[in-house]
Scaffold this motif. Structure first.
Motif, PDB file in Angstrom:
ATOM      1  N   ARG A 211       0.860  -1.175   0.000  1.00 56.87           N
ATOM      2  CA  ARG A 211       0.000   0.000   0.000  1.00 56.87           C
ATOM      3  C   ARG A 211       0.898   1.227   0.000  1.00 56.87           C
TER       4      ARG A 211
ATOM      5  N   ILE B 232       4.997  -0.796  14.423  1.00 55.61           N
ATOM      6  CA  ILE B 232       6.001  -1.077  13.400  1.00 55.61           C
ATOM      7  C   ILE B 232       5.416  -0.814  12.011  1.00 55.61           C
TER       8      ILE B 232
ATOM      9  N   HIS C  36       4.444  -2.355   9.318  1.00 57.45           N
ATOM     10  CA  HIS C  36       4.142  -3.701   8.807  1.00 57.45           C
ATOM     11  C   HIS C  36       3.965  -3.717   7.296  1.00 57.45           C
TER      12      HIS C  36
ATOM     13  N   SER D  66      -3.563  -6.335   7.211  1.00 60.69           N
ATOM     14  CA  SER D  66      -3.865  -4.933   7.039  1.00 60.69           C
ATOM     15  C   SER D  66      -5.007  -4.816   6.036  1.00 60.69           C
ATOM     16  N   ARG D  67      -5.145  -5.829   5.243  1.00 59.89           N
ATOM     17  CA  ARG D  67      -6.101  -5.884   4.136  1.00 59.89           C
ATOM     18  C   ARG D  67      -6.843  -7.204   4.230  1.00 59.89           C
TER      19      ARG D  67
ATOM     20  N   ARG E 211     -10.354   0.279   6.991  1.00 54.50           N
ATOM     21  CA  ARG E 211      -9.986   1.664   7.311  1.00 54.50           C
ATOM     22  C   ARG E 211     -10.654   2.131   8.589  1.00 54.50           C
TER      23      ARG E 211
ATOM     24  N   SER F 147      -7.273  -2.334  11.361  1.00 55.61           N
ATOM     25  CA  SER F 147      -6.561  -3.213  10.416  1.00 55.61           C
ATOM     26  C   SER F 147      -5.518  -2.465   9.586  1.00 55.61           C
ATOM     27  N   VAL F 148      -5.913  -1.340   8.982  1.00 56.18           N
ATOM     28  CA  VAL F 148      -4.972  -0.602   8.133  1.00 56.18           C
ATOM     29  C   VAL F 148      -3.786  -0.104   8.959  1.00 56.18           C
ATOM     30  N   ALA F 149      -4.067   0.449  10.129  1.00 56.85           N
ATOM     31  CA  ALA F 149      -2.994   1.035  10.935  1.00 56.85           C
ATOM     32  C   ALA F 149      -2.096  -0.019  11.594  1.00 56.85           C
ATOM     33  N   LEU F 150      -2.689  -1.120  12.083  1.00 52.89           N
ATOM     34  CA  LEU F 150      -1.903  -2.088  12.865  1.00 52.89           C
ATOM     35  C   LEU F 150      -1.573  -3.385  12.126  1.00 52.89           C
ATOM     36  N   GLY F 151      -2.316  -3.660  11.056  1.00 51.74           N
ATOM     37  CA  GLY F 151      -2.110  -4.949  10.388  1.00 51.74           C
ATOM     38  C   GLY F 151      -2.953  -6.062  10.994  1.00 51.74           C
TER      39      GLY F 151
ATOM     40  N   LEU G  88      -5.963   2.352  18.306  1.00 51.64           N
ATOM     41  CA  LEU G  88      -4.655   1.774  18.598  1.00 51.64           C
ATOM     42  C   LEU G  88      -4.450   1.609  20.107  1.00 51.64           C
TER      43      LEU G  88
ATOM     44  N   LYS H  75      -3.795  -1.858  22.425  1.00 48.96           N
ATOM     45  CA  LYS H  75      -2.657  -2.038  23.330  1.00 48.96           C
ATOM     46  C   LYS H  75      -3.133  -2.398  24.738  1.00 48.96           C
TER      47      LYS H  75
ATOM     48  N   GLY I 117       2.983  -9.210   7.881  1.00 50.05           N
ATOM     49  CA  GLY I 117       3.170  -7.854   8.402  1.00 50.05           C
ATOM     50  C   GLY I 117       2.388  -7.645   9.692  1.00 50.05           C
TER      51      GLY I 117
ATOM     52  N   CYS J 252       3.891  -9.588  12.577  1.00 52.21           N
ATOM     53  CA  CYS J 252       5.077  -8.912  13.142  1.00 52.21           C
ATOM     54  C   CYS J 252       4.660  -7.765  14.059  1.00 52.21           C
ATOM     55  N   ALA J 253       3.584  -7.045  13.689  1.00 49.99           N
ATOM     56  CA  ALA J 253       3.101  -5.945  14.529  1.00 49.99           C
ATOM     57  C   ALA J 253       2.567  -6.488  15.853  1.00 49.99           C
TER      58      ALA J 253
ATOM     59  N   LYS K  66       5.405  -7.559  18.105  1.00 50.15           N
ATOM     60  CA  LYS K  66       6.079  -6.423  18.723  1.00 50.15           C
ATOM     61  C   LYS K  66       5.298  -5.924  19.953  1.00 50.15           C
ATOM     62  N   PHE K  67       3.964  -5.860  19.848  1.00 55.27           N
ATOM     63  CA  PHE K  67       3.143  -5.430  20.992  1.00 55.27           C
ATOM     64  C   PHE K  67       3.286  -6.406  22.161  1.00 55.27           C
TER      65      PHE K  67
END
Lengths: 308, 308
Positions: free
Chosen positions: A106, A259, A261, B105-106, B125, B129-133, B162, B166, B265, B268-269, B272-273
């Motif tokens: 994207r 991150i 991603h 994310s998609r 959106r 999903s878009v922001a964090l994957g 977000l 978390k 992706g 991985c996000a 990391k959290f």
């Protein structure tokens, strides 16, 4: 004496009265600040990145050195224009092979305007970005003194399919890139492989992207660069100057503790392709080596038989 | 005797005359085949996956065991309906804590219809999903005999930001999930941490996703499951049954030789959290341990002083 760069493979070019980057031939690359927020964002990125103590030293080498901004006569003759003064990545190279890979499935970011999002989404869907997590934006590979460069410009790469991308990643490290024959991948083990080859550098970048939450790099490109003349010189892997650089930061946004991603996913896909090329070319060399060994054994035994 | 599952946190539910999954209480989960190609795709996925010799054994444990399909009386009373017969992931658990995380994310794939793509894009959106994957689709955490479960259903999670995500990843492993106070993350080191905790399992899954090019898992969920009763029992980490499972394969498509960078992706996000929560809770325990030690030293020296 500023002039248009010789080895630019993608992006706006300073030709025919157009606004584009200039080089001074002694190590500096002058990139005109883009209009609107793109220019502001890119200048702010370079400035903040170059002074950010959270960026590990071994990661800085993947970014062009930043020497501030400077007012210069624009290449389109429109008068003075602010330029970013950056390291010219190919300045001390003779015949650099360069590939520009635009990263991310994207290229739009949530904060962008609806028009911009829809325009990017369409390009991402029409190109390989959605399917692969990246797209090739342009490349040149030095083939030989006689044949010169094999080049693919924007028009040539824009309809690339998955298979075209795979093939191009092979051609980039082949001695016969312009041929219609199967690319021989003769340079793969030297350029992609090795302890400081392209793959090792991509893996180092990946480890950082798995952890860094400072920036999200939308529409940013990975450049892979090397010097064919260095290949084959004994004990001189470093002479090939195989190098990975990130460029184009006009759409970098704050990572907000998450991150990137989107970049990371595409990077992992690229790593897998490069690694597959490396494995299959190593296997082939090994198979050819085995074949050579077998052939020699047979020849040896034939020679011995005839002596007996 | 089939009945609606007790611990389903997301997806269609077999309540009030609706079509939904059923369990038999002895280890099987019956999921009605969805209409149209979704049902066909999911059945085909389970069937091909369960017989695919390219899937490593240590990866199979992340997928529910598949026992074929079966015609059963549907939960909505509409008559006989084909069901997938799957392993019931929580069948032998007393008070399972369960979180459903929709990956990617998609959630749309290039081959889908334009209507479907636009519907998914909007949801991606509007959610994280878009922001964090990934986005959290629902969860329940067992708090105590007295307070029972802390639950978040679809309506509660759909406007998650977000920061909500978390916080929820912390609450999931806290002894005070329902409290408005800062989550204490008391269970983090046991559930997320350890050599076979959630994080270790996610990392194992990640290694496979960096390599596998068989399937792309659109709209698929990661379930994280554990048993609070097992926490704190000496030498019985395994009693918590901390487990990662992938579910929902109605939108799995052929990988065509490309890794699933969209799933990877987001994974991985998520990693990391989870890893950040683990590090900060370990640091806190360490800091609290240091404080306790310091306090004890002071008390000891005071006691000695008063003896002198």
């Amino acid at each position: 004496m500023l002039k248009a760069p010789d080895h630019q493979v993608a992006g706006h070019q300073a030709h025919a009265g157009k606004l584009g980057p200039l080089v001074d031939g002694s190590g500096c690359f002058y990139k005109p600040l883009q209009s609107g927020e793109r220019g502001t964002i890119e200048a702010a990125f370079y400035s903040s990145f170059s002074s950010n103590s959270k960026v590990p030293t071994h990661i800085r080498r993947f970014f062009p050195t930043f020497h501030g901004t400077q007012l210069l006569e624009a290449s389109d003759g429109s008068g003075m224009h602010p330029h970013l003064v950056l390291q010219d990545i190919v300045s001390n190279r003779l015949d650099p092979s360069v590939m520009d890979i635009k990263m991310g499935s994207r290229t739009w970011y949530p904060q962008a305007s609806e028009d911009y999002i829809m325009k990017c989404l369409q390009k991402d869907r029409e190109s390989t970005s959605v399917a692969l997590g990246f797209r090739i934006s342009g490349l040149q590979t030095f083939e030989s003194e006689k044949l010169g460069y094999w080049k693919l410009d924007r028009d040539a790469v824009q309809d690339f399919t998955l298979e075209d991308v795979k093939l191009t990643l092979k051609r980039f490290v082949s001695s016969n890139p312009s041929s219609n024959a199967e690319p021989d991948c003769l340079l793969a083990s030297t350029i992609y492989g090795g302890s400081d080859g392209i793959l090792a550098q991509l893996l180092e970048l990946k480890a950082w992207f798995e952890d860094q939450t400072i920036h999200h790099f939308y529409s940013c490109s990975i450049l892979t660069v090397y010097e064919k003349a260095g290949v084959g010189e004994k004990g001189s892997r470093s002479r090939t100057g195989a190098e990975v650089k990130l460029v184009d930061f006009a759409h970098v946004v704050d990572g907000k503790g998450v991150i990137d991603h989107n970049f990371l996913g595409g990077l992992c896909a690229l790593i897998k392709f490069v690694s597959d090329i490396l494995v299959s070319s190593t296997n082939r060399s090994k198979a050819e080596g085995d074949l050579k060994e077998q052939t020699e054994e047979i020849e040896f035994s034939i020679a011995n038989d005839s002596k007996a």
